[in-house]
Design a protein around this motif. Sequence first.
Motif, PDB file in Angstrom:
ATOM      1  N   ASP A 177       0.855  -1.183   0.000  1.00  0.00           N
ATOM      2  CA  ASP A 177       0.000   0.000   0.000  1.00  0.00           C
ATOM      3  C   ASP A 177       0.895   1.238   0.000  1.00  0.00           C
ATOM      4  O   ASP A 177       1.666   1.456   0.938  1.00  0.00           O
ATOM      5  CB  ASP A 177      -0.903  -0.015   1.238  1.00  0.00           C
ATOM      6  CG  ASP A 177      -1.936   1.103   1.246  1.00  0.00           C
ATOM      7  OD1 ASP A 177      -1.856   1.998   0.376  1.00  0.00           O
ATOM      8  OD2 ASP A 177      -2.817   1.087   2.121  1.00  0.00           O
ATOM      9  N   GLN A 183      -1.887  -0.305   4.384  1.00  0.00           N
ATOM     10  CA  GLN A 183      -2.551  -1.591   4.578  1.00  0.00           C
ATOM     11  C   GLN A 183      -2.317  -2.481   3.361  1.00  0.00           C
ATOM     12  O   GLN A 183      -3.106  -2.466   2.400  1.00  0.00           O
ATOM     13  CB  GLN A 183      -4.049  -1.406   4.828  1.00  0.00           C
ATOM     14  CG  GLN A 183      -4.375  -0.851   6.192  1.00  0.00           C
ATOM     15  CD  GLN A 183      -5.859  -0.991   6.529  1.00  0.00           C
ATOM     16  OE1 GLN A 183      -6.626  -1.600   5.814  1.00  0.00           O
ATOM     17  NE2 GLN A 183      -6.255  -0.419   7.657  1.00  0.00           N
ATOM     18  N   VAL A 202      -2.273  -5.880   1.097  1.00  0.00           N
ATOM     19  CA  VAL A 202      -3.309  -6.898   0.958  1.00  0.00           C
ATOM     20  C   VAL A 202      -2.729  -8.150   0.312  1.00  0.00           C
ATOM     21  O   VAL A 202      -1.720  -8.101  -0.398  1.00  0.00           O
ATOM     22  CB  VAL A 202      -4.510  -6.385   0.130  1.00  0.00           C
ATOM     23  CG1 VAL A 202      -5.184  -5.220   0.816  1.00  0.00           C
ATOM     24  CG2 VAL A 202      -4.081  -6.013  -1.293  1.00  0.00           C
ATOM     25  N   SER A 213      -6.551  -7.724   4.238  1.00  0.00           N
ATOM     26  CA  SER A 213      -5.490  -6.819   4.664  1.00  0.00           C
ATOM     27  C   SER A 213      -4.547  -7.534   5.623  1.00  0.00           C
ATOM     28  O   SER A 213      -4.970  -8.354   6.436  1.00  0.00           O
ATOM     29  CB  SER A 213      -6.076  -5.589   5.362  1.00  0.00           C
ATOM     30  OG  SER A 213      -6.862  -4.836   4.478  1.00  0.00           O
TER      31      SER A 213
END
Length: 422
Positions: A208, A214, A216, A232
Amino acid sequence: MNTASTTPSTSQNQQVSEQRMSTRKSNLSALRRFASFAATCMGCALLYMQVSLVAQTSEGMPAFQPNPVAGAGRVIVDPHFGGIIFGFDIDPAGTEGILSEAFQHPDGTITAAIETFDTTTGRIIKIIAKTETKDDFVTLGISGTSVALIEREHVVSLFNVLRSYNLLSPVGSNKITGKWTPPIDQKHVINEISRVDGNPNVAVYAVDTSTNMQPVVFSSNVAANTFGKTFSVLDSDFNFEQAPELAYNNLTNQAVLGHQKNFPFIVPPMIGQMDLNTGTFSKFSGLGLGVINGIAVDPEDGIACTTTSFDAAVQFYTLSTQKGVSVALPGSPNNSLFAGQHIAYDSLNKLFLVAQPFSSTGAGSSIQVYDTKGNFVESVNGLSFSGESNVIPVHIAINPSKRTGFVDGPNTDDTEIQSFSY
């Protein structure tokens, strides 16, 4: 063959490398080497005692015996335009490979291209796509039945890059056949895709780049352009500094992550398992010391293999019991300079191949080969892939049925790949 007019200078390659680092993210292999170097400089006596204990208590590791058949091959692949290679892979079911390259011209323009090559001769077969802008392509790998996945990065402005993904299905078609549309926004950048030989599904980890931080992870059938749920990664041991190393267990549909513990001192790393059906996450403390540089999984036996930076060791875990063993790389170097990096898993011969940029068994670089029980099998010496200038980390691509593969080098400027046998 490259002509003199298209052969890049060292300064040109450096310019391309610097520009691409700003759009992708910092060189992960460089970060790991920095962590290893910093750890060495600390010189903590207690930690050296721990390293020695790991090496002395490792059982069942045979004495090093070189295999005269294993070694560097004669096939070297040079990109058509002589640029920096932005990822490559080979088709285990055929005789073709694929790579992406970027070459910067004296006037500042960049030629970026996707190319297929013959794994038996190294010859470039076809230029699949080419741009003369600031865009580039990144080869993300071949999965399933010969399906190649390529990322295109369209540079709108300095901090505005639009990413899209193309398929060659199969890679031997030598043309773009479709799109892959992952369930992520433009603030998430795919860091790694982990596949299992012959299986259509992969695990994907995306960092991210926004202030939310966050990352993923999710699964995908690349050829079918279908996706599992997106989860996440919220655990603080796995979402700080550089991204964790990723492996995929297709039999349990789990992403297996390896990362250093979020702790100010050099301690054993962490192993995480994310259920890609439910999002359930678990973790346990691993073996060895420092950063995890590489990870791979044997799904059939539930064995994970990792490399650690500080003690130049390789670990083997039974994931169901969270127990394992850590053994020193051949030659018992106990020195972070000789740490292993990327790991490839050969599911046909049940072997782990460990990239060692600075060899402890020969000159230059080596690939150290182990079975799934942690027994050392052989060294593939005579290679050269220090990774010092790599935009994309060192990568091993293998053809298990032939026990051959390709790895970065022998040029250290990331403009060639070389064959090997094991």
